[in-house]
Design an enzyme around this catalytic site. Structure first.
Site, PDB file in Angstrom:
ATOM      1  N   ASP A 168       0.841  -1.207  -0.108  1.00  0.00           N
ATOM      2  CA  ASP A 168      -0.103  -0.075   0.012  1.00  0.00           C
ATOM      3  C   ASP A 168       0.972   1.398   0.040  1.00  0.00           C
ATOM      4  O   ASP A 168       0.321   2.436  -0.525  1.00  0.00           O
ATOM      5  CB  ASP A 168      -0.771   0.037   1.259  1.00  0.00           C
ATOM      6  CG  ASP A 168      -0.157  -0.183   2.556  1.00  0.00           C
ATOM      7  OD1 ASP A 168       1.121  -0.274   2.404  1.00  0.00           O
ATOM      8  OD2 ASP A 168      -0.694  -0.098   3.828  1.00  0.00           O
ATOM      9  N   HIS A 169       2.038   1.147   0.406  1.00  0.00           N
ATOM     10  CA  HIS A 169       2.905   2.596   0.424  1.00  0.00           C
ATOM     11  C   HIS A 169       3.375   2.706  -1.004  1.00  0.00           C
ATOM     12  O   HIS A 169       3.408   3.924  -1.111  1.00  0.00           O
ATOM     13  CB  HIS A 169       3.842   2.350   1.527  1.00  0.00           C
ATOM     14  CG  HIS A 169       3.640   2.462   2.993  1.00  0.00           C
ATOM     15  ND1 HIS A 169       2.478   1.590   3.399  1.00  0.00           N
ATOM     16  CD2 HIS A 169       3.923   3.215   3.954  1.00  0.00           C
ATOM     17  CE1 HIS A 169       2.323   1.908   4.955  1.00  0.00           C
ATOM     18  NE2 HIS A 169       3.260   2.970   5.078  1.00  0.00           N
ATOM     19  N   ASP A 184       4.215  -1.114  11.303  1.00  0.00           N
ATOM     20  CA  ASP A 184       3.794  -0.005  11.095  1.00  0.00           C
ATOM     21  C   ASP A 184       3.214   0.846  11.962  1.00  0.00           C
ATOM     22  O   ASP A 184       2.598  -0.047  12.841  1.00  0.00           O
ATOM     23  CB  ASP A 184       2.661   0.010   9.913  1.00  0.00           C
ATOM     24  CG  ASP A 184       2.557   1.522   9.357  1.00  0.00           C
ATOM     25  OD1 ASP A 184       2.987   1.734   8.350  1.00  0.00           O
ATOM     26  OD2 ASP A 184       1.702   2.206   9.924  1.00  0.00           O
ATOM     27  N   ARG A 237      -0.026  12.830  10.189  1.00  0.00           N
ATOM     28  CA  ARG A 237       1.458  13.407  10.818  1.00  0.00           C
ATOM     29  C   ARG A 237       1.685  14.529   9.760  1.00  0.00           C
ATOM     30  O   ARG A 237       1.339  14.402   8.626  1.00  0.00           O
ATOM     31  CB  ARG A 237       2.514  12.362  10.327  1.00  0.00           C
ATOM     32  CG  ARG A 237       2.429  11.214  11.465  1.00  0.00           C
ATOM     33  CD  ARG A 237       3.761  10.376  11.180  1.00  0.00           C
ATOM     34  NE  ARG A 237       3.476   9.607  12.382  1.00  0.00           N
ATOM     35  CZ  ARG A 237       4.029   8.268  12.359  1.00  0.00           C
ATOM     36  NH1 ARG A 237       4.273   7.456  11.376  1.00  0.00           N
ATOM     37  NH2 ARG A 237       3.648   7.418  13.484  1.00  0.00           N
ATOM     38  N   SER A 244       7.287   7.142  12.789  1.00  0.00           N
ATOM     39  CA  SER A 244       7.303   5.733  12.173  1.00  0.00           C
ATOM     40  C   SER A 244       8.015   4.805  12.878  1.00  0.00           C
ATOM     41  O   SER A 244       8.807   4.918  13.589  1.00  0.00           O
ATOM     42  CB  SER A 244       7.644   6.021  10.614  1.00  0.00           C
ATOM     43  OG  SER A 244       8.465   4.893  10.210  1.00  0.00           O
ATOM     44  N   ARG A 278       9.785   3.037  10.916  1.00  0.00           N
ATOM     45  CA  ARG A 278      10.792   2.389  10.153  1.00  0.00           C
ATOM     46  C   ARG A 278      12.077   2.081  10.779  1.00  0.00           C
ATOM     47  O   ARG A 278      12.456   2.753  11.497  1.00  0.00           O
ATOM     48  CB  ARG A 278      10.963   3.294   8.927  1.00  0.00           C
ATOM     49  CG  ARG A 278      11.412   4.638   9.393  1.00  0.00           C
ATOM     50  CD  ARG A 278      11.256   5.590   8.384  1.00  0.00           C
ATOM     51  NE  ARG A 278       9.891   5.928   8.026  1.00  0.00           N
ATOM     52  CZ  ARG A 278       9.662   7.164   7.536  1.00  0.00           C
ATOM     53  NH1 ARG A 278      10.404   8.323   7.387  1.00  0.00           N
ATOM     54  NH2 ARG A 278       8.405   7.727   7.340  1.00  0.00           N
TER      55      ARG A 278
HETATM   56  C1  MIC Z   1       4.109   6.401   8.238  1.00  0.00           C
HETATM   57  O1  MIC Z   1       3.196   6.799   8.244  1.00  0.00           O
HETATM   58  O2  MIC Z   1       5.307   7.178   8.676  1.00  0.00           O
HETATM   59  C2  MIC Z   1       4.628   5.245   7.678  1.00  0.00           C
HETATM   60  C3  MIC Z   1       5.314   5.202   6.423  1.00  0.00           C
HETATM   61  O3  MIC Z   1       3.387   4.180   7.516  1.00  0.00           O
HETATM   62  C4  MIC Z   1       5.571   4.135   8.707  1.00  0.00           C
HETATM   63  C5  MIC Z   1       6.107   3.157   8.181  1.00  0.00           C
HETATM   64  C6  MIC Z   1       7.488   3.540   7.182  1.00  0.00           C
HETATM   65  O4  MIC Z   1       8.281   4.277   7.433  1.00  0.00           O
HETATM   66  O5  MIC Z   1       7.543   2.585   6.225  1.00  0.00           O
HETATM   67  C7  MIC Z   1       4.885   3.850   9.897  1.00  0.00           C
HETATM   68  O6  MIC Z   1       4.243   4.820  10.497  1.00  0.00           O
HETATM   69  O7  MIC Z   1       5.513   3.001  10.624  1.00  0.00           O
HETATM   70 FE1  SF4 Z   2       0.196   4.818   4.918  1.00  0.00          FE
HETATM   71 FE2  SF4 Z   2       1.354   5.304   7.546  1.00  0.00          FE
HETATM   72 FE3  SF4 Z   2      -0.019   7.120   6.115  1.00  0.00          FE
HETATM   73 FE4  SF4 Z   2      -1.115   5.321   7.436  1.00  0.00          FE
HETATM   74  S1  SF4 Z   2       0.203   6.753   8.415  1.00  0.00           S
HETATM   75  S2  SF4 Z   2      -1.602   5.946   5.185  1.00  0.00           S
HETATM   76  S3  SF4 Z   2       0.214   3.581   7.222  1.00  0.00           S
HETATM   77  S4  SF4 Z   2       1.896   6.192   5.204  1.00  0.00           S
END
Ligand code: MIC
Ligand code: SF4
Length: 645
Positions: A64-65, A119, A379, A538, A540
């Protein structure tokens, strides 16, 4: 003494340890989820552990990303994840199925179950009465291989909800209010548990919006009771069979309590550049809006988007606003297409995006220079939109849609009435699974499937056993609330390299200090100095793996965010906190630090660090659990599992 719901679920899953706040516990994980941007690492690590069929009841791999596929890299990652999923009995959700948290809520989440996801927004499942925790990829790989997860038992913060939301005020405003009260570090070390008569006024998707953004509080997770609304939601997804009623005992004792009267809330917005920088929408009416984004795992439910469609129907988006809408799942998108809501959105001038993370993670739709972008996402860290000088505000879908019409920040009943806009009743619906996006159910796995590895997929860096004398030069000195977006930025340029840490590392801290990677490489043994809440955001683990690749040995901060701290330990990098915060200001770029007898010092409550440049010694605190110490001695979690000492 009555029990909280959180502790009842934890108790049901306890494998070892004492269920007391602050103690290390190991719990059984019923389910796991991964998404593609962290998932490639998870599955590389699962392969490195020689794991067989997953030990959970259910594990799902979502894509999905990274669905832009601007080059071969994303598609190669998808093929890799699909092949490994097939080998290990993991359900594979194809690109187009939707955003992991939303699809999981619809198809697999169940009250009383535990879920570990790679995630940080995995707590979305708390809307269904689950203990759903976000973690680094390696923790999720281990949960798949062994069916367990170790954590420090959190305290429980009770949020008592009374009253009912006024029209044009919604779940997003509830969590923005909680963020205003508690801040982005107010949830660290805690589970946030909602209870009280107000709970029954919120639907499961409302609750999921609230637990989703509990991640922004830094909380371990958030949870709601399971009640008749839970039953109704599960029935709408054809899954009533998994319903069980769940709640805290009437005399449950919480470690802390926050009281929120829903009736008192007004439309709110998180202002640039932090989700806890919250203000009343009414006071922001003078701000001109350039872009509005509706979607993400926070606010892309069927009800959210139907409300948006009813606001937009028969009207036109302001000529100077670009409105983009990304539905949460294929189920939702197909329903909107079938009932005409999609046509209402398009007729008003909305741009419909793929049902994926998209702009939320900077995959497209970066606003223009200096723009104001209003988003229903979770965010608004500086630069996350892909435009460093954009001002991003986080709002509810109602506020986003009204603002798209007027071109300025607009929300609330009075404004809506002045515009002649009323909210249509959204009748309950039932949803059929869009089966075409689900590949391999858990029982059709084939262990002999070949792993498909594209040329961009590179081995991940591994730590080495802790040396007895640790030398390190300070290569970065940062302020408070450094996010993982600051440490390892993510956008359409960098996301394709999530399975190529050596390449990604060249962009580590790019937005804060572009010279960092070169300096760290030259130091060949670097130290990062951080302020409070270092590593928020995140899950990550690239934010630990890229520094590892660049030779970082330890990080000393005033405090750490939970998931990032674990990711550092999993990678074999020591996260240390200042015993005396005054020492933070004593260190400068280039300071040469030494930890003598590092292996034995791990056992002491305080670890002594010699600053050779200043000729002084200061104390730091590790606070490591027994398992964490073993991992650090071995140089990371994989080494610990492999028996390195
Ligand atoms: C995000 O919202 O920052 C993400 C992308 O979903 C991350 C995961 C990532 O960095 O791939 C998360 O929230 O864990
Ligand atoms: Fe995707 Fe992270 Fe954004 Fe949720 S917050 S939509 S999991 S990138």
């Amino acid at each position: 003494m009555g029990k909280t719901l959180a502790y009842k679920i934890l108790e049901n899953h306890l494998v070892s340890g004492e269920l007391t706040p602050g103690e290390e516990i190991t719990i059984r994980m019923d389910q796991t989820l991964t998404q593609d941007s962290t998932g490639t690492m998870v599955y590389l690590q699962l392969e490195a552990m020689d794991a067989e069929k997953v030990k959970t009841e259910l594990s799902v791999a979502y894509i999905d990303h990274n669905t832009l596929q601007t080059g071969f890299e994303n598609a190669d990652d998808h093929a890799f994840i699909e092949s490994v999923a097939k080998r290990h009995g993991v359900i594979f959700s194809k690109p187009g199925g939707g955003i992991c948290h939303h699809v999981h809520l619809e198809n697999y989440g169940a009250p009383g179950k535990t879920l570990l996801g790679s995630d940080s927004h995995t707590p979305t499942g708390g809307g269904l009465g689950m203990i759903a925790i976000g973690a680094g990829g390696l923790d999720v790989a281990v949960a798949m291989a062994q069916g367990i997860y170790s954590l420090t038992a959190p305290r429980v913060l009770g949020v008592e909800l009374t009253g009912a939301l006024q029209p044009w005020v919604s779940a997003k405003d509830v969590i923005l209010h909680v963020l205003r009260e508690l801040s982005v570090k107010g949830g660290v070390g805690k589970i946030v548990e909602y209870y009280g008569e107000g709970v029954g006024t919120l639907s499961v998707t409302d609750r999921a919006t609230i637990t989703n953004m509990g991640a922004e509080l830094g909380a371990t997770t958030s949870v709601f009771p399971s009640d008749e609304n839970t039953r109704a939601y599960l029935a709408s997804q054809g899954r009533e069979a998994v319903y069980v009623p769940l709640s805290a005992d009437a005399d449950a004792v919480y470690d802390e309590v926050l009281r929120v009267n829903l009736s008192d809330l007004t439309p709110l917005a998180a202002m640039p550049h932090s989700p806890d920088n919250v203000a009343e929408v009414a006071g922001l009416a003078h701000i001109k809006v350039d872009q509005v984004g509706i979607g993400s795992c926070t606010n892309s439910s069927y009800t959210d988007l139907m409300k948006v469609a009813s606001i937009l129907k028969g009207r036109q988006v302001h000529p100077e606003v670009s409105l983009v809408i990304a539905p949460g799942s294929a189920k939702i998108l197909s329903k909107l297409a079938a009932n005409g809501a999609l046509a209402d959105m398009i007729g008003a001038g909305a741009r419909i995006l793929e049902n994926a993370c998209g702009p939320c993670i900077g995959m497209g739709q970066s606003p223009k220079s200096g723009a104001v972008s209003l988003r229903t996402f979770n965010r608004n860290f500086k630069g996350r939109s892909g435009t460093n000088d954009a001002d991003v505000y986080l709002v509810s879908p109602e506020t986003a849609a009204l603002s798209a019409l007027t071109g300025t920040i607009t929300g609330g009943a009075e404004q809506a009435a002045a515009l002649g806009v009323s909210l249509a009743e959204i009748p309950p619906e039932t949803f059929a699974e869009v089966a075409a996006f689900k590949v391999y159910s858990a029982d059709t796995n084939t262990a002999n499937t070949d792993v498909v590895m594209g040329p961009n997929i590179k081995p991940f860096p591994r730590g080495t056993a802790l040396e007895d004398t640790l030398h390190g030069t300070v290569v970065l000195h940062t302020g408070d609330n450094i996010t993982t977006d600051d440490i390892m930025p993510s956008d359409s340029r960098l996301l394709p390299y999530r399975s190529n840490v050596p390449h990604l590392a060249n962009y580590c801290f790019e937005k804060i200090d572009p010279a960092f990677p070169a300096r760290a490489k030259e130091a060949a043994g670097g130290v990062i100095i951080g302020g409070d809440n270092y590593g928020q955001g995140s899950s990550r683990e690239h934010a630990a793996l890229a520094p590892l690749q660049l030779g970082i040995r330890f990080v000393i901060a005033k405090s750490f965010a939970r998931i990032h701290r674990s990711n550092l330990i999993n990678s074999g990098i020591l996260p240390l906190t200042f015993a005396d915060h005054a020492d933070y200001g004593q260190l400068a770029l280039g300071s040469k630090l030494v930890i003598a007898d590092a292996r034995s010092q791990l056992e002491s409550p305080e670890i002594l660090v010699r600053d050779e440049t200043a000729g002084r010694t200061f104390a730091v605190v590790g606070g490591f659990t027994e398992l964490e110490k073993r991992m650090l001695l071995a140089g990371g979690k994989i080494n610990e599992i492999a028996g390195v000492i």
